[in-house]
Design a protein around this motif. Sequence first.
Motif, PDB file in Angstrom:
ATOM      1  N   UNK A  11      -9.675  14.847 -28.373  1.00 21.46           N
ATOM      2  CA  UNK A  11     -10.025  15.752 -27.293  1.00 21.46           C
ATOM      3  C   UNK A  11     -10.012  14.970 -25.982  1.00 21.46           C
ATOM      4  N   UNK A  12      -9.542  15.618 -24.919  1.00 19.96           N
ATOM      5  CA  UNK A  12      -9.531  14.969 -23.606  1.00 19.96           C
ATOM      6  C   UNK A  12     -10.413  15.757 -22.643  1.00 19.96           C
ATOM      7  N   UNK A  30     -22.665   7.375 -19.026  1.00 22.15           N
ATOM      8  CA  UNK A  30     -22.527   7.806 -20.419  1.00 22.15           C
ATOM      9  C   UNK A  30     -21.972   6.691 -21.306  1.00 22.15           C
ATOM     10  N   UNK A  31     -20.901   6.049 -20.849  1.00 22.12           N
ATOM     11  CA  UNK A  31     -20.222   5.069 -21.690  1.00 22.12           C
ATOM     12  C   UNK A  31     -20.962   3.750 -21.789  1.00 22.12           C
ATOM     13  N   UNK A  48     -11.106   5.756 -23.463  1.00 19.38           N
ATOM     14  CA  UNK A  48     -10.909   6.297 -24.804  1.00 19.38           C
ATOM     15  C   UNK A  48     -11.837   5.591 -25.781  1.00 19.38           C
ATOM     16  N   UNK A  49     -12.439   6.369 -26.685  1.00 20.55           N
ATOM     17  CA  UNK A  49     -13.339   5.803 -27.688  1.00 20.55           C
ATOM     18  C   UNK A  49     -13.204   6.585 -28.982  1.00 20.55           C
ATOM     19  N   UNK A  60     -12.240  10.505 -28.414  1.00 21.60           N
ATOM     20  CA  UNK A  60     -12.670  11.170 -27.190  1.00 21.60           C
ATOM     21  C   UNK A  60     -12.059  10.437 -26.006  1.00 21.60           C
ATOM     22  N   UNK A  61     -11.208  11.140 -25.269  1.00 24.71           N
ATOM     23  CA  UNK A  61     -10.606  10.579 -24.057  1.00 24.71           C
ATOM     24  C   UNK A  61     -11.291  11.201 -22.846  1.00 24.71           C
ATOM     25  N   UNK A  62     -11.641  10.364 -21.884  1.00 22.97           N
ATOM     26  CA  UNK A  62     -12.300  10.829 -20.664  1.00 22.97           C
ATOM     27  C   UNK A  62     -11.439  10.435 -19.478  1.00 22.97           C
ATOM     28  N   UNK A  63     -10.879  11.431 -18.794  1.00 22.26           N
ATOM     29  CA  UNK A  63     -10.025  11.188 -17.637  1.00 22.26           C
ATOM     30  C   UNK A  63     -10.844  11.290 -16.355  1.00 22.26           C
TER      31      UNK A  63
END
Length: 208
Positions: A11-12, A30-31, A48-49, A60-63
């Motif tokens: 999911x991104x 958060x990270x 990405x994690x 989980x990708x966070x842009x």
Amino acid sequence: MSLDVKDKTQVRLVFMGAAGVGKTALIHRFLQDTFEPKHRRTVEELHSKDYEIAGVKVTVEIMDTSGSYPFPAMRKLSIQNGDAFALVYAIDDAESVEVVKSLRDEILEIKQDKFTPVVVIGNKADLDECRRVPAADVLSTVELDWSNTFLEASAKENKNVVEVFRELLQQANLPSRLSPALRRRRETFPKDTSFRPPMNKTNSCTVS
């Protein structure tokens, strides 16, 4: 027979909003559970994690996108590739709410799906004495008119940060068993012990 490919979920999450509203700060809180008070301009960063929950691998990708949006093509690509969107404004910046409204219009136009997961976040809730955006006004627009979710948060004080990501992931239709990963996130991410925010920093409404 291996079910690895079938069971892998990706999911991104895409963070968008005006410059300086705290998109990067929310992500880093958060990270890494850190807070950097000095604003640094972001062009575009992808975090990405991988989590493994009950045998299911979840990426989980966070842009983290630029607030100045100098490249419309990059913004369009970020929207096309996003599964859920965090539209961030700052409660002490009324103009940043207008940016959120235009970004939501653009997301719906590109996705052509009015049910695209969108969470609107009023960041910098610790600056309540400097508030220029009433929460009730945004709540009414977001939840009643748009049928989206609204939260106020503070990256500085770590208020509602986990809730922001939990809401985004739930709306992106990830398996419900992912939620324990959120609670364990600080065990799986290395803790940055080299930086501590100054304890004597006071809130200020001045714009630097």
